[in-house]
Design a protein around this motif. Structure first.
Motif, PDB file in Angstrom:
ATOM      1  N   ASP A   1      96.973 -69.217 -10.462  1.00 35.37           N
ATOM      2  CA  ASP A   1      97.571 -68.446  -9.371  1.00 35.37           C
ATOM      3  C   ASP A   1      97.144 -68.952  -8.003  1.00 35.37           C
ATOM      4  O   ASP A   1      97.903 -68.894  -7.054  1.00 35.37           O
ATOM      5  CB  ASP A   1      97.169 -66.970  -9.498  1.00 35.37           C
ATOM      6  N   ILE A   2      95.911 -69.463  -7.888  1.00 36.61           N
ATOM      7  CA  ILE A   2      95.421 -69.819  -6.559  1.00 36.61           C
ATOM      8  C   ILE A   2      96.201 -70.973  -5.970  1.00 36.61           C
ATOM      9  O   ILE A   2      96.298 -71.136  -4.768  1.00 36.61           O
ATOM     10  CB  ILE A   2      93.923 -70.159  -6.607  1.00 36.61           C
ATOM     11  N   GLY A   3      96.829 -71.780  -6.817  1.00 36.51           N
ATOM     12  CA  GLY A   3      97.604 -72.893  -6.313  1.00 36.51           C
ATOM     13  C   GLY A   3      98.816 -72.466  -5.531  1.00 36.51           C
ATOM     14  O   GLY A   3      99.372 -73.237  -4.746  1.00 36.51           O
ATOM     15  N   SER A   4      99.282 -71.238  -5.717  1.00 31.51           N
ATOM     16  CA  SER A   4     100.476 -70.773  -5.015  1.00 31.51           C
ATOM     17  C   SER A   4     100.140 -70.016  -3.746  1.00 31.51           C
ATOM     18  O   SER A   4     101.018 -69.430  -3.128  1.00 31.51           O
ATOM     19  CB  SER A   4     101.292 -69.864  -5.948  1.00 31.51           C
ATOM     20  N   ASN A   5      98.888 -70.067  -3.304  1.00 31.44           N
ATOM     21  CA  ASN A   5      98.516 -69.304  -2.118  1.00 31.44           C
ATOM     22  C   ASN A   5      99.206 -69.834  -0.872  1.00 31.44           C
ATOM     23  O   ASN A   5      99.461 -69.091   0.064  1.00 31.44           O
ATOM     24  CB  ASN A   5      96.996 -69.344  -1.917  1.00 31.44           C
ATOM     25  N   PHE A   6      99.503 -71.159  -0.843  1.00 32.27           N
ATOM     26  CA  PHE A   6     100.177 -71.735   0.312  1.00 32.27           C
ATOM     27  C   PHE A   6     101.685 -71.786   0.128  1.00 32.27           C
ATOM     28  O   PHE A   6     102.398 -72.244   0.990  1.00 32.27           O
ATOM     29  CB  PHE A   6      99.646 -73.152   0.562  1.00 32.27           C
ATOM     30  N   HIS A   7     102.161 -71.338  -1.024  1.00 33.48           N
ATOM     31  CA  HIS A   7     103.604 -71.352  -1.258  1.00 33.48           C
ATOM     32  C   HIS A   7     103.952 -70.089  -2.040  1.00 33.48           C
ATOM     33  O   HIS A   7     104.095 -70.099  -3.248  1.00 33.48           O
ATOM     34  CB  HIS A   7     103.998 -72.602  -2.026  1.00 33.48           C
ATOM     35  N   SER A   8     104.074 -68.986  -1.344  1.00 34.57           N
ATOM     36  CA  SER A   8     104.272 -67.698  -1.987  1.00 34.57           C
ATOM     37  C   SER A   8     105.664 -67.603  -2.579  1.00 34.57           C
ATOM     38  O   SER A   8     106.642 -68.033  -1.974  1.00 34.57           O
ATOM     39  CB  SER A   8     104.056 -66.572  -0.969  1.00 34.57           C
ATOM     40  N   THR A   9     105.746 -67.035  -3.760  1.00 35.35           N
ATOM     41  CA  THR A   9     107.032 -66.783  -4.399  1.00 35.35           C
ATOM     42  C   THR A   9     107.115 -65.304  -4.741  1.00 35.35           C
ATOM     43  O   THR A   9     106.107 -64.620  -4.897  1.00 35.35           O
ATOM     44  CB  THR A   9     107.173 -67.623  -5.671  1.00 35.35           C
TER      45      THR A   9
ATOM     46  N   THR B   1     103.077 -62.815   4.263  1.00 34.09           N
ATOM     47  CA  THR B   1     103.030 -63.059   2.821  1.00 34.09           C
ATOM     48  C   THR B   1     103.740 -61.944   2.067  1.00 34.09           C
ATOM     49  O   THR B   1     104.359 -62.182   1.015  1.00 34.09           O
ATOM     50  CB  THR B   1     101.568 -63.167   2.349  1.00 34.09           C
ATOM     51  N   TRP B   2     103.692 -60.732   2.588  1.00 35.43           N
ATOM     52  CA  TRP B   2     104.344 -59.601   1.919  1.00 35.43           C
ATOM     53  C   TRP B   2     105.846 -59.836   1.776  1.00 35.43           C
ATOM     54  O   TRP B   2     106.430 -59.535   0.726  1.00 35.43           O
ATOM     55  CB  TRP B   2     104.095 -58.319   2.708  1.00 35.43           C
ATOM     56  N   LEU B   3     106.468 -60.364   2.802  1.00 32.00           N
ATOM     57  CA  LEU B   3     107.918 -60.583   2.725  1.00 32.00           C
ATOM     58  C   LEU B   3     108.252 -61.788   1.857  1.00 32.00           C
ATOM     59  O   LEU B   3     109.392 -61.924   1.401  1.00 32.00           O
ATOM     60  CB  LEU B   3     108.497 -60.775   4.124  1.00 32.00           C
ATOM     61  N   SER B   4     107.268 -62.661   1.618  1.00 32.08           N
ATOM     62  CA  SER B   4     107.502 -63.784   0.715  1.00 32.08           C
ATOM     63  C   SER B   4     107.500 -63.328  -0.737  1.00 32.08           C
ATOM     64  O   SER B   4     108.297 -63.810  -1.543  1.00 32.08           O
ATOM     65  CB  SER B   4     106.430 -64.860   0.930  1.00 32.08           C
ATOM     66  N   ILE B   5     106.614 -62.401  -1.060  1.00 30.64           N
ATOM     67  CA  ILE B   5     106.524 -61.964  -2.457  1.00 30.64           C
ATOM     68  C   ILE B   5     107.399 -60.738  -2.729  1.00 30.64           C
ATOM     69  O   ILE B   5     107.731 -60.468  -3.887  1.00 30.64           O
ATOM     70  CB  ILE B   5     105.061 -61.672  -2.839  1.00 30.64           C
ATOM     71  N   TYR B   6     107.781 -60.010  -1.676  1.00 27.65           N
ATOM     72  CA  TYR B   6     108.695 -58.866  -1.822  1.00 27.65           C
ATOM     73  C   TYR B   6     109.798 -58.989  -0.771  1.00 27.65           C
ATOM     74  O   TYR B   6     109.843 -58.220   0.193  1.00 27.65           O
ATOM     75  CB  TYR B   6     107.938 -57.550  -1.671  1.00 27.65           C
ATOM     76  N   PRO B   7     110.697 -59.959  -0.925  1.00 28.23           N
ATOM     77  CA  PRO B   7     111.660 -60.246   0.155  1.00 28.23           C
ATOM     78  C   PRO B   7     112.686 -59.149   0.406  1.00 28.23           C
ATOM     79  O   PRO B   7     113.206 -59.046   1.517  1.00 28.23           O
ATOM     80  CB  PRO B   7     112.340 -61.533  -0.336  1.00 28.23           C
ATOM     81  N   ASP B   8     112.989 -58.322  -0.585  1.00 33.17           N
ATOM     82  CA  ASP B   8     114.054 -57.322  -0.430  1.00 33.17           C
ATOM     83  C   ASP B   8     113.555 -55.901  -0.631  1.00 33.17           C
ATOM     84  O   ASP B   8     114.348 -55.004  -0.936  1.00 33.17           O
ATOM     85  CB  ASP B   8     115.182 -57.611  -1.431  1.00 33.17           C
ATOM     86  N   SER B   9     112.259 -55.669  -0.447  1.00 36.68           N
ATOM     87  CA  SER B   9     111.692 -54.373  -0.805  1.00 36.68           C
ATOM     88  C   SER B   9     111.401 -53.482   0.384  1.00 36.68           C
ATOM     89  O   SER B   9     110.991 -52.332   0.202  1.00 36.68           O
ATOM     90  CB  SER B   9     110.393 -54.577  -1.612  1.00 36.68           C
TER      91      SER B   9
END
Length: 983
Positions: free
Chosen positions: A127-135, A162-170
């Motif tokens: 998981d830590i590898g995605s810290n700079f590229h949030s999905t 980062t919140w809008l990267s992991i929850y873009p439509d919430s």
């Protein structure tokens, strides 16, 4: 005379290096697939029914996240010694306000903690590898449950984007105010923006008693970043931290003043920070954070009896005089869900916080729902493709759940308490089951796939053996090295096709019996292993190459022993923890052969050189090893010298001042100062080094406590402009000048003394080429210095002096060997005389390459190996920031890889109109680096070292590709065109 390969030869060399890089990548990929496990995220969504939740206690919620809010920043009893820059926020109402010490699971990166805070699940290594590229997060989570509920139609957000990267439509579109989260240079913009949006929104609330659906929001997240940025930039023990915490205290007081009775306030940190202000690991300070809940309206705790001790574990923060109530950070997910009347997210592994439900009938009901949700998750996971992971622990989990369920009882709707014996047993058993499930999964997702790890290690081991055989073949067949490389590439390609086909057939035949190993992994292993194995066989089977001219002498045995000892040191935690002290010892050991050879050198001049240069190199090694940062485990036997202190992440003033004269006098030891060299060294290199020193001086000035804060933005602008000018001018201008400039030689016409008495027309003149004997090495050295010029650190100056000392020592040793061979030939005419490349230039020894590789490791430790993403950039800028992170972290090893061709070029004269052969030694560096394999250790010690090793191996491969494909190719062709040498 020795000759270097033409462009055609470099193409072969590049193909070989690219193949080796792909071989390393395949081995690392297989290894990481077994080691860096990713957790299976089930797509199930918890249904929202009366049987999956409780009646809500609050209709609205405000969640304020202060990034990196460490526990002692709010602790009622601060640890000793207390810091004047931290203050407390204490809870005074035990029924409405709760303060908890929270444990955040590592890795303590923001993205992973946000996942845990919303899903209730555990992070894994990958998981830590995605810290700079949030999905975006696809699994069930608290934000999804809020968005699915009609009672929370207006969801506001402000802060870390980062919140809008992991929850873009919430979140409600017109209620979002995202800010860039990676600009650690900016301490106030994000916080000021969040506050300017948060307080007006709270002030716009309608009077108390207004239905929640009529209010401007029903759920709000405000994520402040200033504390985290102060920690990264200045450390926790700095006046800026006190000012920032006071600012957060002021904001919290204003929020509480605007709070309404139907709203639950949650204040928390996502992780802590270490003494330097960094985070990401699992040290006590990094995993220790805070959770604070406040309810102005309904009391969350009404029962007067104390809670069972088993439900309220405590912990002692380092240095604290008292114990603190401790929870798991993911416990907030089920607790907040039930308090808001929402179902617990399906993948949750946290337990409800008992204090928040210590009301008649509430605690037992909450724990019953919690246990049911966790059991449903375990059953679904058991039926998934990863279900076999639970085989060993399933019986125990099932017994624990059945026991908890069997002692449960229906809870009356009103008028009961949780004081009965049966209720207490039910509460204890349900809580124990949930905690058992958490610990089982925590251990489960820290286990490794031994089969995939073994396959990856097998490929890496075969690559090491193949590299050793290839190095031996190239050393024996230097006169026909192109043919050796062609045969090697042909064998590698044939082995890859054959091995991949056999693996594909075996995978299709085994089918499901192959277990967890997929067909792709099996084919990758077969192709990689087959390729390396066939390549190895071509180097050990009888061939037409001459027998080795150099046996395993003392130098080679010592180098092999040092490599083996360094590799063996990774089987011990202690040696890994103290590797920065192990590497200098090994480096000094490699100097023994030269020092022992010095007294027997045939000339006094060589004796002085063989004593002076190794001693200068030893002095540089010792001075470089003084610069260090300390691991947590090294205290109290280690003292930070790379930074001003262990808590202040800026350079010491003395080091910064020394960087200026060091940068000015660097490389004066080199005698290769003809042609382009003076202009390059005097104006290009020195200017870049001085500018780099000025950059760090300005950065430290920004943290000066006596500086007027109003001047900090201006200093930042100056520093950014300076960095961009240095980066652009050095890289673009430096390499452009190097590519267009002629070799570092100077041609003069002179008249011998005997010709001076003759008439001018009869005098014979001769052409003298100054710098001819080192025309290859001097020109390629300038290629390396362009990359070197990007820093102004003292240790980099020491590295340059150490490198030149190593090259001059190597040249002196070769001079001694050539004189010895000439003396033997003179005394014994029947003795075989060296021919071809051996006559002009002995092959680089393993000890020379190993010493250069370890010197790169020492530079890695001496430069503090701290990643900085914003040199020259105010905000995160792809791909430049990511490249700078990698180069700043492992740039020392990249630089040492660039220096490898110098061992083949230094003091090598061009050969005029001959066809005697070529020298190719670059592959040896990859052979020295390929053994960087690790054993399975604990996460804290092994995982970071393995990640560094994998990145290092690939970076070295890329450095060799650049060195051979650009540096040595251009250098060779320039010399060929000037002197008419053969390829």
């Amino acid at each position: 005379m020795a000759r270097l390969p033409l462009l055609s030869g470099h193409v072969l060399a590049l193909l070989l290096l690219v193949y080796l890089t792909l071989l390393h990548l395949s081995g690392l990929l297989l290894f990481t697939r077994g080691f860096l496990l990713s957790r299976l995220a089930l797509p199930n969504i918890a249904p929202s029914t009366p049987n999956t939740t409780l009646p809500p206690t609050h209709s609205r919620a405000i969640v304020i996240i202060i990034d990196a809010l460490r526990w002692d920043f709010l602790a009622p009893s601060p640890p000793a010694p207390p810091s004047p820059y931290h203050h407390n926020l204490a809870a005074h109402d035990p029924s409405r306000a709760f303060l908890f010490h929270s444990y955040s699971d590592p890795p303590t990166a923001t993205l992973q903690r946000l996942k845990g805070l919303t899903t209730g699940s555990l992070p894994t290594f990958i998981d830590i590898g995605s810290n700079f590229h949030s999905t975006s997060i696809k699994e069930d989570n608290l934000i999804l449950q809020l968005a699915s509920s009609p009672r929370f139609g207006r969801r506001a957000f402000m802060g870390d984007d980062t919140w809008l990267s992991i929850y873009p439509d919430s979140f409600t579109p017109n209620l979002t105010s995202p800010y860039d989260s990676f600009n650690v240079e900016d301490l106030h913009t994000v916080d000021a923006g969040v506050t300017s949006t948060l307080l007006p929104l709270l002030s716009s609330q309608l009077p108390p008693g207004t239905p929640a659906e009529s209010q401007p929001f029903q759920f709000l997240i405000a994520h402040y970043l200033g504390v985290d940025h102060v920690g990264h930039r200045l450390g926790p023990d700095h006046p800026a931290m006190r000012a920032k915490l006071l600012q957060m205290d002021s904001v919290l007081r204003q929020v509480v003043a605007l709070l309404q009775e139907d709203t639950l306030l949650v204040l928390l940190g996502d992780h802590g920070m270490d003494p330097k202000g960094d985070h990401g690991g699992d040290s006590v300070l990094e995993v220790s954070t805070t959770t604070f809940l406040y309810s102005l309206g309904p009391a969350l705790r009404t029962l007067p009896s104390p809670l069972p001790a088993a439900l309220t574990p405590h912990t002692t923060y380092p240095g604290s005089p008292s114990r603190a109530r401790s929870i798991q950070q993911i416990d907030l997910v089920p607790s907040l869900s039930l308090l808001l009347g929402l179902p617990i997210p399906f993948n949750n592994l946290g337990s409800i916080i008992p204090e928040l439900f210590w009301r008649p009938g509430a605690l037992e009901s909450a724990l019953r729902l919690n246990a049911q949700q966790v059991w449903a998750f375990l059953c679904a996971y058991r039926e998934s493709g990863s279900g076999k992971e639970l085989d060993d622990a399933w019986d125990g989990l099932e017994r624990a759940y059945v026991t908890a369920k069997s002692v449960g009882r229906p809870v009356p709707s009103s008028g009961s308490t949780d004081g009965g014996e049966q209720a207490r047993i039910s509460i204890n058993m349900s809580f124990a089951f949930v905690r058992q499930a958490l610990e089982t999964c925590r251990a489960l997702w820290a286990q490794f796939d031994v089969v995939l790890i073994s396959l990856g290690l097998a490929v890496l081991l075969l690559s090491c053996l193949a590299l050793g055989g290839l190095y031996s073949s190239l050393a024996r067949g230097r006169a026909v090295w192109e043919e050796v490389v062609r045969q090697a590439l042909g064998a590698a390609l044939g082995g890859a096709v054959l091995g991949g086909a056999l693996a594909w057939g075996a995978g299709r035949a085994l089918g499901p019996e192959a277990g967890k190993i997929g067909l792709q992994e099996l084919v990758l292993f077969g192709a990689s292993a087959g390729s390396a194995l066939l390549l190895l066989l071509t180097t050990v089977l009888p061939n037409n190459l001459p027998a080795p001219t150099r046996k395993w002498d003392f130098d080679s045995l010592l180098a092999a022993t040092v490599v083996a000892l360094h590799a063996a040191s990774f089987t011990s935690n202690s040696f890994i923890l103290w590797e920065d002290h192990v590497v200098p010892f090994l480096l000094l050991t490699l100097l023994l052969p030269t020092l022992l050879r010095a007294p027997s050198a045939p000339t006094t001049h060589l004796q002085y050189r063989l004593l002076g240069f190794p001693l200068l190199l030893a002095a540089c090694i010792r001075l470089m090893s003084i610069s260090t940062v300390c691991r947590e485990e090294q205290h109290p036997n280690c003292h930070v010298t790379f930074y001003a202190s262990s808590t202040l992440p800026v350079s010491p003033q003395l080091v910064l001042l020394l960087a200026l004269p060091s940068a000015w006098r660097v490389l004066q030891i080199s005698k290769s100062d003809r042609g382009l060299a003076p202009l390059f060294l005097e104006y290009g290199l020195r200017a870049s080094l001085l500018a780099g020193s000025a950059y760090w001086l300005i950065e430290q000035l920004e943290s000066w406590r006596g500086l007027n804060p109003a001047r900090i933005p201006g200093l930042k602008d100056i520093r950014m402009v300076l960095a961009r000018v240095v980066l652009s001018c050095t890289l673009v201008g430096g390499y452009s000048t190097w590519a267009l400039a002629p070799p570092c030689v100077e041609m003069r016409m002179s008249e011998p003394e005997g010709e001076l008495d003759k008439p001018p027309r009869e005098r014979k003149r001769q052409l003298i080429v100054l710098g001819y004997t080192n025309s290859y090495g001097s020109l390629y050295l300038l290629f390396v210095l362009v990359f070197y010029a990007l820093t102004g650190q003292v240790v980099m100056v020491l590295f340059a002096v150490a490198l030149l000392s190593h090259l001059e020592t190597t040249d002196s040793v070769r001079d001694v060997e050539m004189l010895d061979m000439s003396a033997i030939a003179a005394l014994d005419p029947t003795a075989p005389a060296p021919t071809g490349p051996q006559r002009a230039y002995p092959a680089p020894k393993m000890v020379e390459i190993v010493l250069l590789a370890l010197l790169g490791h020492l530079l890695f430790f001496a430069t503090g190996h701290q990643a900085t993403a914003f040199i020259g950039f105010k905000v995160l800028t792809y791909p430049y920031s990511a490249i700078l992170v990698v180069l700043n972290s492992v740039g020392a090893l990249f630089l040492s890889a660039l220096c490898v061709p110098l061992l083949a070029m230094w003091q090598v004269s061009p050969v005029l109109k001959t066809q005697e052969g070529r020298v190719y030694a670059s592959v040896g560096c990859a052979a020295c680096a390929a053994w960087l394999r690790r054993h399975l250790m604990v996460w804290k010690v092994f995982a970071p070292r393995f990640m560094l090793s994998g990145i290092t191996l690939i970076v070295i491969d890329l450095g060799l590709i650049l060195a051979v494909g650009v540096g040595s190719a251009v250098t060779s062709n320039k010399i060929r065109r000037m002197f008419g040498t053969a390829p």
